[in-house]
Scaffold this motif. Structure first.
Motif, PDB file in Angstrom:
ATOM      1  N   THR A  27       6.686  -4.856 -17.908  1.00  0.00           N
ATOM      2  CA  THR A  27       7.771  -3.954 -18.256  1.00  0.00           C
ATOM      3  C   THR A  27       9.108  -4.678 -18.189  1.00  0.00           C
ATOM      4  N   LEU A  28      10.082  -4.168 -18.924  1.00  0.00           N
ATOM      5  CA  LEU A  28      11.401  -4.784 -18.959  1.00  0.00           C
ATOM      6  C   LEU A  28      12.108  -4.674 -17.617  1.00  0.00           C
ATOM      7  N   SER A  29      11.674  -3.722 -16.778  1.00  0.00           N
ATOM      8  CA  SER A  29      12.317  -3.547 -15.477  1.00  0.00           C
ATOM      9  C   SER A  29      11.895  -4.621 -14.474  1.00  0.00           C
ATOM     10  N   ASN A  30      10.832  -5.367 -14.790  1.00  0.00           N
ATOM     11  CA  ASN A  30      10.400  -6.429 -13.887  1.00  0.00           C
ATOM     12  C   ASN A  30      11.431  -7.548 -13.857  1.00  0.00           C
ATOM     13  N   PRO A  31      11.809  -8.027 -12.669  1.00  0.00           N
ATOM     14  CA  PRO A  31      12.693  -9.195 -12.600  1.00  0.00           C
ATOM     15  C   PRO A  31      11.970 -10.432 -13.110  1.00  0.00           C
ATOM     16  N   SER A  32      12.713 -11.451 -13.479  1.00  0.00           N
ATOM     17  CA  SER A  32      12.109 -12.645 -14.070  1.00  0.00           C
ATOM     18  C   SER A  32      11.225 -13.407 -13.091  1.00  0.00           C
ATOM     19  N   ASP A  33      11.455 -13.224 -11.790  1.00  0.00           N
ATOM     20  CA  ASP A  33      10.695 -13.982 -10.802  1.00  0.00           C
ATOM     21  C   ASP A  33       9.591 -13.164 -10.139  1.00  0.00           C
ATOM     22  N   GLN A  34       9.320 -11.962 -10.675  1.00  0.00           N
ATOM     23  CA  GLN A  34       8.256 -11.121 -10.109  1.00  0.00           C
ATOM     24  C   GLN A  34       7.499 -10.404 -11.230  1.00  0.00           C
ATOM     25  N   TYR A  35       6.192 -10.283 -11.011  1.00  0.00           N
ATOM     26  CA  TYR A  35       5.359  -9.463 -11.899  1.00  0.00           C
ATOM     27  C   TYR A  35       4.888  -8.289 -11.054  1.00  0.00           C
ATOM     28  N   ILE A  36       5.435  -7.101 -11.316  1.00  0.00           N
ATOM     29  CA  ILE A  36       5.184  -5.923 -10.486  1.00  0.00           C
ATOM     30  C   ILE A  36       4.272  -4.951 -11.224  1.00  0.00           C
ATOM     31  N   VAL A  37       3.211  -4.542 -10.559  1.00  0.00           N
ATOM     32  CA  VAL A  37       2.285  -3.563 -11.128  1.00  0.00           C
ATOM     33  C   VAL A  37       2.232  -2.352 -10.220  1.00  0.00           C
ATOM     34  N   SER A  38       2.678  -1.220 -10.732  1.00  0.00           N
ATOM     35  CA  SER A  38       2.626   0.032  -9.980  1.00  0.00           C
ATOM     36  C   SER A  38       1.429   0.841 -10.450  1.00  0.00           C
ATOM     37  N   LEU A  39       0.490   1.091  -9.561  1.00  0.00           N
ATOM     38  CA  LEU A  39      -0.688   1.869  -9.936  1.00  0.00           C
ATOM     39  C   LEU A  39      -0.320   3.321 -10.197  1.00  0.00           C
ATOM     40  N   THR A  40       0.726   3.786  -9.547  1.00  0.00           N
ATOM     41  CA  THR A  40       1.153   5.166  -9.742  1.00  0.00           C
ATOM     42  C   THR A  40       1.656   5.393 -11.163  1.00  0.00           C
ATOM     43  N   ASP A  41       2.334   4.370 -11.723  1.00  0.00           N
ATOM     44  CA  ASP A  41       2.908   4.498 -13.060  1.00  0.00           C
ATOM     45  C   ASP A  41       1.963   4.061 -14.164  1.00  0.00           C
ATOM     46  N   ALA A  42       0.770   3.587 -13.786  1.00  0.00           N
ATOM     47  CA  ALA A  42      -0.180   3.129 -14.805  1.00  0.00           C
ATOM     48  C   ALA A  42      -0.581   4.289 -15.695  1.00  0.00           C
ATOM     49  N   PRO A  43      -0.651   4.088 -17.027  1.00  0.00           N
ATOM     50  CA  PRO A  43      -1.034   5.176 -17.925  1.00  0.00           C
ATOM     51  C   PRO A  43      -2.448   5.650 -17.650  1.00  0.00           C
ATOM     52  N   SER A  44      -2.622   6.951 -17.572  1.00  0.00           N
ATOM     53  CA  SER A  44      -3.946   7.509 -17.290  1.00  0.00           C
ATOM     54  C   SER A  44      -4.059   8.912 -17.870  1.00  0.00           C
ATOM     55  N   MET A  45      -5.237   9.240 -18.401  1.00  0.00           N
ATOM     56  CA  MET A  45      -5.492  10.587 -18.898  1.00  0.00           C
ATOM     57  C   MET A  45      -6.007  11.474 -17.779  1.00  0.00           C
ATOM     58  N   ALA A  76      -5.575   5.851  -9.558  1.00  0.00           N
ATOM     59  CA  ALA A  76      -6.093   4.957  -8.535  1.00  0.00           C
ATOM     60  C   ALA A  76      -4.960   4.548  -7.605  1.00  0.00           C
ATOM     61  N   GLN A  77      -5.293   4.285  -6.358  1.00  0.00           N
ATOM     62  CA  GLN A  77      -4.267   3.877  -5.416  1.00  0.00           C
ATOM     63  C   GLN A  77      -4.792   2.776  -4.499  1.00  0.00           C
ATOM     64  N   LEU A  78      -3.864   1.939  -4.043  1.00  0.00           N
ATOM     65  CA  LEU A  78      -4.212   0.920  -3.057  1.00  0.00           C
ATOM     66  C   LEU A  78      -4.493   1.605  -1.731  1.00  0.00           C
ATOM     67  N   VAL A 114       0.830  -1.202   0.000  1.00  0.00           N
ATOM     68  CA  VAL A 114       0.000   0.000   0.000  1.00  0.00           C
ATOM     69  C   VAL A 114       0.869   1.258   0.000  1.00  0.00           C
ATOM     70  N   THR A 115       1.948   1.223   0.766  1.00  0.00           N
ATOM     71  CA  THR A 115       2.813   2.389   0.892  1.00  0.00           C
ATOM     72  C   THR A 115       3.402   2.805  -0.456  1.00  0.00           C
ATOM     73  N   ARG A 116       3.800   1.816  -1.257  1.00  0.00           N
ATOM     74  CA  ARG A 116       4.410   2.104  -2.561  1.00  0.00           C
ATOM     75  C   ARG A 116       3.390   2.050  -3.695  1.00  0.00           C
ATOM     76  N   ASN A 117       2.133   1.824  -3.354  1.00  0.00           N
ATOM     77  CA  ASN A 117       1.026   1.804  -4.312  1.00  0.00           C
ATOM     78  C   ASN A 117       1.282   0.818  -5.449  1.00  0.00           C
ATOM     79  N   ARG A 118       1.606  -0.411  -5.083  1.00  0.00           N
ATOM     80  CA  ARG A 118       1.863  -1.428  -6.088  1.00  0.00           C
ATOM     81  C   ARG A 118       1.572  -2.814  -5.521  1.00  0.00           C
ATOM     82  N   TYR A 119       1.480  -3.811  -6.411  1.00  0.00           N
ATOM     83  CA  TYR A 119       1.379  -5.192  -5.961  1.00  0.00           C
ATOM     84  C   TYR A 119       2.320  -6.064  -6.777  1.00  0.00           C
ATOM     85  N   VAL A 120       2.754  -7.155  -6.153  1.00  0.00           N
ATOM     86  CA  VAL A 120       3.769  -8.015  -6.739  1.00  0.00           C
ATOM     87  C   VAL A 120       3.286  -9.460  -6.745  1.00  0.00           C
ATOM     88  N   LEU A 121       3.320 -10.084  -7.910  1.00  0.00           N
ATOM     89  CA  LEU A 121       2.947 -11.494  -8.057  1.00  0.00           C
ATOM     90  C   LEU A 121       4.239 -12.305  -8.181  1.00  0.00           C
TER      91      LEU A 121
END
Length: 209
Positions: free
Chosen positions: A99-117, A122-124, A73-80
């Protein structure tokens, strides 16, 4: 009988300037209306999260192992990531949206960086077991049958907007089936969660806007 000859020179500078001005006026009118409002933005983020939860569940079933999603919640993201004992499964399948910055063993989604007009992303807000929500970190883990390792529902709250325009939406995970569903957008602050805008719901100037 002579016919009028068309100018071979195309548009004049004045005509081009008029076209540009008209396009600018139309853009100013149309684009704000095309911008997603807070409820639409929340629904989009919630459905994207539910889809990622379903992916974690399907990986657990497909590979007969365990996969977890941690909500930061603090970093507004979730990691699979893979949470089972088989180290050969630690490398995740790559997704086109990853994204290419994701490590091979994690799927990271940052809501802060999500494209939006929209100016407000949105935030956790909180996540955890029903009745015990956390505003820092929480997680849900899926087993080989698609179930979660918790006996109770896992709830993830998202929020968007500010003050009187702030809205909330919940994504709930069934502990038996592991299936996630998206609730309705609400203006009511979830029980046990602190108002992100502070103790009150009005701006510092008290204008309510």
């Amino acid at each position: 009988m002579n016919q009028r000859q068309l100018s071979p020179h195309g548009f004049s500078l004045i005509e081009l300037l008029l076209v540009v001005a008209i396009v600018g006026i139309l853009s100013a009118i149309i684009l704000p209306n095309a911008t997603p409002n807070t409820p639409e933005q929340l629904k989009g983020a919630a459905h994207a999260l539910a889809s990622d939860l379903d992916w974690a569940r399907s990986l657990a079933v497909q590979y007969d192992s365990r996969y977890g999603v941690t909500f930061d919640v603090t970093r507004n993201r979730y990691v699979l990531e893979h949470t089972g004992t088989n180290t050969a499964l630690e490398t995740l399948p790559r997704l086109p949206t990853q994204t290419l910055s994701n490590p091979s063993d994690q799927y990271i989604v940052s809501l802060t960086d999500a494209p939006s007009m929209h100016v407000s992303t949105a935030q956790l807000l909180a996540a955890g077991i029903a009745g015990s929500l956390a505003t820092t970190t929480a997680s849900v883990e899926f087993g080989p049958l698609g179930e979660t390792t918790s006996a109770n529902e896992t709830i993830i709250w998202l929020t968007a907007g500010k003050f009187s325009d702030r809205r909330y939406i919940a994504v709930t995970v069934n502990p038996i089936t592991g299936l996630a569903w998206v609730g309705d957008v609400t203006a009511v602050l979830p029980t046990g969660v602190t108002n992100p805008d502070g103790a009150g719901s009005t701006p510092p100037n008290g204008s309510g806007t």
